[in-house]
Design a protein around this motif. Structure first.
Motif, PDB file in Angstrom:
ATOM      1  N   GLU A 280       0.831  -1.137  -0.163  1.00 22.74           N
ATOM      2  CA  GLU A 280       0.029   0.050   0.007  1.00 22.74           C
ATOM      3  C   GLU A 280       0.855   1.229   0.047  1.00 22.74           C
ATOM      4  O   GLU A 280       0.675   2.201   0.709  1.00 22.74           O
ATOM      5  CB  GLU A 280      -1.100   0.109   1.101  1.00 22.74           C
ATOM      6  N   LYS A 281       1.747   1.257  -0.952  1.00 22.07           N
ATOM      7  CA  LYS A 281       2.743   2.446  -1.018  1.00 22.07           C
ATOM      8  C   LYS A 281       2.215   3.337  -1.868  1.00 22.07           C
ATOM      9  O   LYS A 281       1.303   3.285  -2.791  1.00 22.07           O
ATOM     10  CB  LYS A 281       4.239   2.075  -1.804  1.00 22.07           C
ATOM     11  N   ASN A 282       2.553   4.774  -1.667  1.00 22.79           N
ATOM     12  CA  ASN A 282       1.816   5.920  -2.318  1.00 22.79           C
ATOM     13  C   ASN A 282       2.850   5.942  -3.716  1.00 22.79           C
ATOM     14  O   ASN A 282       3.817   5.163  -3.930  1.00 22.79           O
ATOM     15  CB  ASN A 282       1.754   7.118  -1.549  1.00 22.79           C
ATOM     16  N   ASP A 283       2.261   6.834  -4.623  1.00 25.96           N
ATOM     17  CA  ASP A 283       2.848   6.960  -6.166  1.00 25.96           C
ATOM     18  C   ASP A 283       4.150   7.415  -5.857  1.00 25.96           C
ATOM     19  O   ASP A 283       5.020   7.143  -6.624  1.00 25.96           O
ATOM     20  CB  ASP A 283       2.035   8.094  -6.855  1.00 25.96           C
ATOM     21  N   GLU A 284       4.457   8.337  -4.907  1.00 24.71           N
ATOM     22  CA  GLU A 284       6.205   8.860  -4.925  1.00 24.71           C
ATOM     23  C   GLU A 284       6.972   7.624  -4.548  1.00 24.71           C
ATOM     24  O   GLU A 284       7.964   7.618  -4.913  1.00 24.71           O
ATOM     25  CB  GLU A 284       6.037   9.839  -3.800  1.00 24.71           C
ATOM     26  N   ASP A 285       6.372   6.857  -3.561  1.00 29.14           N
ATOM     27  CA  ASP A 285       7.553   5.938  -2.855  1.00 29.14           C
ATOM     28  C   ASP A 285       7.592   4.782  -4.271  1.00 29.14           C
ATOM     29  O   ASP A 285       8.773   4.202  -4.580  1.00 29.14           O
ATOM     30  CB  ASP A 285       6.710   4.930  -2.116  1.00 29.14           C
ATOM     31  N   LEU A 286       6.399   4.656  -5.078  1.00 29.63           N
ATOM     32  CA  LEU A 286       6.731   3.786  -6.201  1.00 29.63           C
ATOM     33  C   LEU A 286       7.443   4.204  -7.252  1.00 29.63           C
ATOM     34  O   LEU A 286       8.343   3.556  -7.984  1.00 29.63           O
ATOM     35  CB  LEU A 286       5.433   3.294  -6.756  1.00 29.63           C
ATOM     36  N   ALA A 287       7.208   5.575  -7.325  1.00 21.40           N
ATOM     37  CA  ALA A 287       7.946   6.198  -8.697  1.00 21.40           C
ATOM     38  C   ALA A 287       9.715   6.051  -8.254  1.00 21.40           C
ATOM     39  O   ALA A 287      10.543   5.894  -9.093  1.00 21.40           O
ATOM     40  CB  ALA A 287       7.770   7.788  -8.771  1.00 21.40           C
ATOM     41  N   ARG A 288       9.887   6.193  -6.727  1.00 18.48           N
ATOM     42  CA  ARG A 288      11.602   6.230  -6.411  1.00 18.48           C
ATOM     43  C   ARG A 288      12.071   4.870  -6.741  1.00 18.48           C
ATOM     44  O   ARG A 288      13.132   4.352  -7.287  1.00 18.48           O
ATOM     45  CB  ARG A 288      11.426   6.790  -5.121  1.00 18.48           C
ATOM     46  N   ALA A 289      10.956   3.842  -6.318  1.00 21.38           N
ATOM     47  CA  ALA A 289      11.436   2.319  -6.516  1.00 21.38           C
ATOM     48  C   ALA A 289      11.697   2.241  -7.995  1.00 21.38           C
ATOM     49  O   ALA A 289      12.752   1.378  -8.250  1.00 21.38           O
ATOM     50  CB  ALA A 289      10.413   1.425  -5.815  1.00 21.38           C
ATOM     51  N   LEU A 290      10.790   2.622  -8.955  1.00 26.43           N
ATOM     52  CA  LEU A 290      10.787   2.315 -10.167  1.00 26.43           C
ATOM     53  C   LEU A 290      12.106   3.000 -11.072  1.00 26.43           C
ATOM     54  O   LEU A 290      12.841   2.420 -11.671  1.00 26.43           O
ATOM     55  CB  LEU A 290       9.516   2.950 -11.127  1.00 26.43           C
ATOM     56  N   ALA A 291      12.441   4.089 -10.468  1.00 24.66           N
ATOM     57  CA  ALA A 291      13.634   4.934 -11.069  1.00 24.66           C
ATOM     58  C   ALA A 291      14.795   4.197 -10.535  1.00 24.66           C
ATOM     59  O   ALA A 291      15.709   3.933 -11.365  1.00 24.66           O
ATOM     60  CB  ALA A 291      13.613   6.437 -10.390  1.00 24.66           C
ATOM     61  N   LEU A 292      15.007   3.606  -9.511  1.00 25.80           N
ATOM     62  CA  LEU A 292      15.910   3.006  -8.920  1.00 25.80           C
ATOM     63  C   LEU A 292      16.046   1.567 -10.014  1.00 25.80           C
ATOM     64  O   LEU A 292      17.275   1.331 -10.338  1.00 25.80           O
ATOM     65  CB  LEU A 292      16.004   2.374  -7.681  1.00 25.80           C
ATOM     66  N   SER A 293      15.038   0.939 -10.066  1.00 25.77           N
ATOM     67  CA  SER A 293      15.107  -0.410 -10.577  1.00 25.77           C
ATOM     68  C   SER A 293      15.458  -0.096 -12.235  1.00 25.77           C
ATOM     69  O   SER A 293      16.360  -0.605 -12.874  1.00 25.77           O
ATOM     70  CB  SER A 293      13.630  -0.974 -10.718  1.00 25.77           C
ATOM     71  N   HIS A 294      14.992   0.904 -12.943  1.00 21.82           N
ATOM     72  CA  HIS A 294      15.565   1.316 -14.139  1.00 21.82           C
ATOM     73  C   HIS A 294      16.937   1.607 -14.209  1.00 21.82           C
ATOM     74  O   HIS A 294      17.652   1.227 -15.365  1.00 21.82           O
ATOM     75  CB  HIS A 294      14.709   2.488 -14.637  1.00 21.82           C
ATOM     76  N   LEU A 295      17.368   2.563 -13.256  1.00 23.90           N
ATOM     77  CA  LEU A 295      18.750   2.807 -13.191  1.00 23.90           C
ATOM     78  C   LEU A 295      19.697   1.840 -13.035  1.00 23.90           C
ATOM     79  O   LEU A 295      20.715   1.721 -13.716  1.00 23.90           O
ATOM     80  CB  LEU A 295      18.885   3.922 -12.106  1.00 23.90           C
ATOM     81  N   ILE A 296      19.465   0.759 -12.295  1.00 21.85           N
ATOM     82  CA  ILE A 296      20.140  -0.300 -12.003  1.00 21.85           C
ATOM     83  C   ILE A 296      20.229  -1.067 -13.172  1.00 21.85           C
ATOM     84  O   ILE A 296      21.425  -1.917 -13.861  1.00 21.85           O
ATOM     85  CB  ILE A 296      19.876  -0.971 -10.897  1.00 21.85           C
ATOM     86  N   THR A 297      19.053  -1.318 -14.038  1.00 22.82           N
ATOM     87  CA  THR A 297      19.178  -1.961 -15.353  1.00 22.82           C
ATOM     88  C   THR A 297      19.910  -1.483 -16.285  1.00 22.82           C
ATOM     89  O   THR A 297      20.561  -2.287 -16.945  1.00 22.82           O
ATOM     90  CB  THR A 297      17.531  -2.240 -15.559  1.00 22.82           C
ATOM     91  N   VAL A 298      19.903  -0.322 -16.268  1.00 17.42           N
ATOM     92  CA  VAL A 298      20.584   0.492 -17.442  1.00 17.42           C
ATOM     93  C   VAL A 298      22.120   0.371 -16.907  1.00 17.42           C
ATOM     94  O   VAL A 298      23.403   0.047 -17.818  1.00 17.42           O
ATOM     95  CB  VAL A 298      20.273   2.011 -17.505  1.00 17.42           C
ATOM     96  N   TYR A 299      22.554   0.320 -15.821  1.00 18.94           N
ATOM     97  CA  TYR A 299      23.866   0.431 -15.252  1.00 18.94           C
ATOM     98  C   TYR A 299      24.525  -1.195 -15.377  1.00 18.94           C
ATOM     99  O   TYR A 299      25.605  -1.091 -16.048  1.00 18.94           O
ATOM    100  CB  TYR A 299      23.911   0.696 -13.641  1.00 18.94           C
ATOM    101  N   ILE A 300      23.648  -2.021 -15.130  1.00 21.48           N
ATOM    102  CA  ILE A 300      24.149  -3.477 -15.608  1.00 21.48           C
ATOM    103  C   ILE A 300      24.121  -3.701 -17.061  1.00 21.48           C
ATOM    104  O   ILE A 300      25.278  -4.287 -17.466  1.00 21.48           O
ATOM    105  CB  ILE A 300      23.496  -4.604 -14.953  1.00 21.48           C
ATOM    106  N   LYS A 301      23.326  -3.332 -17.711  1.00 18.11           N
ATOM    107  CA  LYS A 301      23.429  -3.346 -19.307  1.00 18.11           C
ATOM    108  C   LYS A 301      24.627  -2.677 -19.928  1.00 18.11           C
ATOM    109  O   LYS A 301      24.969  -3.237 -20.817  1.00 18.11           O
ATOM    110  CB  LYS A 301      22.132  -2.863 -19.829  1.00 18.11           C
ATOM    111  N   SER A 302      25.142  -1.705 -19.227  1.00 19.60           N
ATOM    112  CA  SER A 302      26.220  -1.133 -19.715  1.00 19.60           C
ATOM    113  C   SER A 302      27.544  -1.756 -19.642  1.00 19.60           C
ATOM    114  O   SER A 302      28.316  -1.571 -20.204  1.00 19.60           O
ATOM    115  CB  SER A 302      26.505   0.568 -18.979  1.00 19.60           C
ATOM    116  N   HIS A 303      27.261  -2.674 -18.721  1.00 13.58           N
ATOM    117  CA  HIS A 303      28.540  -3.696 -18.571  1.00 13.58           C
ATOM    118  C   HIS A 303      28.179  -5.078 -19.255  1.00 13.58           C
ATOM    119  O   HIS A 303      29.356  -5.647 -19.927  1.00 13.58           O
ATOM    120  CB  HIS A 303      28.837  -4.207 -16.946  1.00 13.58           C
TER     121      HIS A 303
END
Length: 432
Positions: A280-303
């Protein structure tokens, strides 16, 4: 602290809508571009792709059709594609569907496999006006060459090159940051900078709901929903598989991609969405979690590379999802890094044997493991640094994954493609 403006630009460039599996769509983008530059009545299409593109495009459904393969993707790009729409090039594909199918049936599309690695597509469209050519390389929308009757077309190429250089520079900048810096930035970046991440939630959740309501593809999500959808891990896995079922079956619905892949987008987004919903997280909490998920995905794909012998949904987007889930569960940085190590120790060896309906099983496993890895890390259970490829330093661990992908799996990738071609009765058709 990292620059918020650069983070926003990375997310804008790497988290974009895509219609259909990214590899055949990229082929359609190349053929549509070549056709638009030359005009005239199509007579023949010649397509050369890397082995990585070939294996990911050979068995996946094309949106708006019941067909699979590079030949039909190229033909659809020529007869019904709109190159200006990028990865949504086939959004109005119905207008040229019959012509495209007939063109393939008449054996007017020639497909060859190059020995190049990663993303590589070289498409020539021959019409009664001459020859148009488009080359896409390194990423699915990165047009590196456009020719009209053998002459390079400079119009728009400078803008394309400038955009690529800026995007590459941003990814390199991210690659040089520590995982701690990335996590800390996701915690404090202003909400308005990452609020667009919620569009990915809406888009991919809509696709998953279709997969839960009706059986598409293998029906992994549809068939799993009655068994374990009430647990956090089960709901994350089921929702993610349902999204993959729909996408890989070729249902005409766009998904939000991540790091150049629609399935990466499904994996980076839907497990995080599922856990946010159950907590039952709010939109801001979700947006932060999604941003981190995408950033880590991009970071790993760069390797590991845009396309690799390893399943990017598991080793990149799945790890991204585990960090987003851990953030939602109020993990500290050490616990989030522990989730990455748990994922790396568990499913790094999952191979990529092409895009297909069976990918839903891999996405199910990736999402389930993402939750388990985060939960274990939060409880203090983290794979020790002397285990296999795991290093005490998290950045070194990720570099180890990249080394395994680039240097350790190349022969595996060749054998995978050889097996796939044998299974489908395809003769060897390599070119230099």
């Amino acid at each position: 602290m990292m620059e918020f403006g650069k983070i926003k630009k990375i997310l804008e460039g790497e988290v974009i809508p895509a219609l259909g599996c990214t590899e055949p769509v990229a082929v359609a983008l190349a053929s549509a571009t070549a056709r638009e530059i030359i005009g005239g009545k199509p007579q023949k299409i010649k397509v050369t792709v890397s082995s990585n593109v070939y294996k990911n495009a050979m068995a996946v459904g094309i949106p708006g059709t019941v067909r699979v393969g590079i030949d039909i993707a190229a033909s659809l790009g020529v007869f019904g594609g709109d190159a200006s729409k990028g990865l949504e090039v086939l959004s109005n594909v119905e207008k040229g569907l019959e012509e495209a199918i007939a063109f393939v049936t008449e054996k007017n599309v020639q497909v060859e496999v190059s020995n190049k690695m990663g993303v590589f597509i070289d498409c020539t469209v021959i019409t009664d006006s001459g020859e148009g050519r488009c080359v896409i390389q390194d990423s699915h929308t990165n047009i590196t060459l456009v020719e009209k009757n053998g002459m390079k077309v400079n119009q728009c190429m400078e803008a394309i090159q400038d955009h690529k250089e800026e995007k590459d520079a941003l990814v390199k900048w991210l690659q040089e940051k520590s995982i701690d810096e990335i996590i800390d930035t996701a915690r404090i970046i202003p909400f308005e900078e990452i609020e667009p991440m919620l569009e990915g939630r809406n888009m991919n959740l809509a696709v998953a709901k279709v997969g839960l309501a009706e059986r598409a593809g293998m029906g992994v999500g549809f068939l799993s929903k009655g068994r374990n959808i009430t647990s956090r891990e089960g709901y994350a896995a089921t929702l993610t598989a349902a999204g993959a079922d729909v996408r890989m079956a070729g249902v005409k619905m766009p998904v939000m991609s991540s790091a150049g892949s629609g399935n990466h987008g499904i994996t980076a987004i839907l497990p995080v969405v599922a856990i946010a919903e159950m907590l039952e997280k709010n939109d801001e909490d979700l947006a932060r979690a999604l941003a981190l998920s995408h950033l880590i995905t991009v970071y790993i794909k760069s390797h590991t590379g845009k396309l690799s012998p390893l399943c990017g949904c598991a080793v990149a987007a799945g790890i991204g999802a585990s960090t987003g889930i851990a953030l939602l569960m109020e993990a500290d940085n050490e616990q989030i890094k522990g989730a990455i190590k748990n994922m790396a120790a568990n499913i790094t060896g999952m191979i990529c044997d092409g895009g297909k309906v069976g990918c839903a099983l891999k996405l199910y496993s990736a999402a389930s493991t993402a939750y388990l890895s985060a939960e274990l890390a939060i409880q203090g259970s983290i794979v020790p640094s002397d285990n296999g490829i795991i290093h005490e330093n998290i950045e070194k661990t990720i570099r180890n994954m990249g080394k395994l992908s680039y240097l350790g799996m190349q022969e595996t990738d060749r054998v995978i493609l050889e097996i796939m071609m044998e299974n489908n009765g395809v003769q060897e058709m390599y070119c230099s």
